[in-house]
Write a protein that holds these residues in place. Structure first.
Motif, mmCIF file in Angstrom:
data_model
loop_
_atom_site.group_PDB
_atom_site.id
_atom_site.type_symbol
_atom_site.label_atom_id
_atom_site.label_comp_id
_atom_site.label_asym_id
_atom_site.label_seq_id
_atom_site.Cartn_x
_atom_site.Cartn_y
_atom_site.Cartn_z
ATOM 1 N N ASP A 159 35.397 -35.316 43.819
ATOM 2 C CA ASP A 159 35.650 -36.628 43.221
ATOM 3 C C ASP A 159 34.723 -36.814 42.019
ATOM 4 O O ASP A 159 33.526 -36.566 42.115
ATOM 5 N N ARG A 179 41.554 -31.953 48.161
ATOM 6 C CA ARG A 179 41.717 -33.326 47.672
ATOM 7 C C ARG A 179 40.955 -33.457 46.369
ATOM 8 O O ARG A 179 39.752 -33.229 46.319
ATOM 9 N N ARG A 181 40.176 -36.087 43.173
ATOM 10 C CA ARG A 181 40.258 -37.481 42.769
ATOM 11 C C ARG A 181 39.359 -37.695 41.556
ATOM 12 O O ARG A 181 38.203 -37.294 41.547
#
Length: 187
Positions: A159, A179, A181
């Motif tokens: 992230d 993931r 982000r």
């Protein structure tokens, strides 16, 4: 602390006791540390849970990286227990990234299954900028890439980092769960 005596309980019972302590609503590190000092039979099973998940954040990392690095360097087998490694730094300067021991520590973790890097927060929400990959030291970049190609890695979350190099994009294609982000890649 004398760990020379063994428990009179069967090993399976000892392991079950430690498993129950560790699987309460939250891992009680104080109790697990006490168990690890009870006798030799309790030591390794307790350490398995004590070292399973390592989290560094802006308010909790003072001296922690140095302490963990010293522990892993003096007892390398403990690195095999670390499965989850998380860095979450939402400070203005992402100071944790500049700890000189962080790259070496990360490179010692051969069995991690989860790597999470969250490097935005306060400064981003206040109109600041995301951290940049080129702002990482070259040794930290190498350690992260080495971890991304580890066969044990099953989950990667990143992230708040911009200008990730193409090699990171190539490495993450082999990780089962990824993931991303608020990141950008170099073009």
């Amino acid at each position: 602390m004398d760990l020379s005596t063994n428990s009179k309980l069967p090993t399976e019972i000892v392991w079950h006791i430690i498993d129950e302590v560790a699987l309460l609503d939250h891992i009680d590190l104080r109790t697990l540390k006490a168990c690890s000092q009870t006798c030799k039979d309790f030591l390794h099973q307790s350490q398995r849970y004590i070292f399973r998940s390592i989290r560094f954040g802006p308010n909790r990392n003072v001296g922690k990286i140095e302490s963990l690095h010293r522990t892993i360097t003096s007892t390398p087998a403990l690195s095999n227990y670390i499965r989850i490694f998380q860095i979450s730094d939402n400070s203005k300067d992402n100071a944790i990234l500049f700890d000189p021991l962080l790259p070496d520590l990360l490179s010692k973790l051969q069995c991690i299954t989860t790597l999470e890097l969250a490097l935005f927060g306060f400064h981003h929400s206040q109109g600041g900028t995301l951290s940049t990959w080129i702002g990482f030291s070259s040794s930290l970049q190498e350690a992260v890439i080495k971890t991304l190609v580890s066969p044990s890695l099953e989950f990667f979350q990143i992230d708040g980092i911009k200008e990730l190099p193409q090699i990171v994009a190539e490495c993450i294609t082999f990780i089962p769960v990824v993931r991303l982000r608020m990141i950008t890649f170099q073009v």
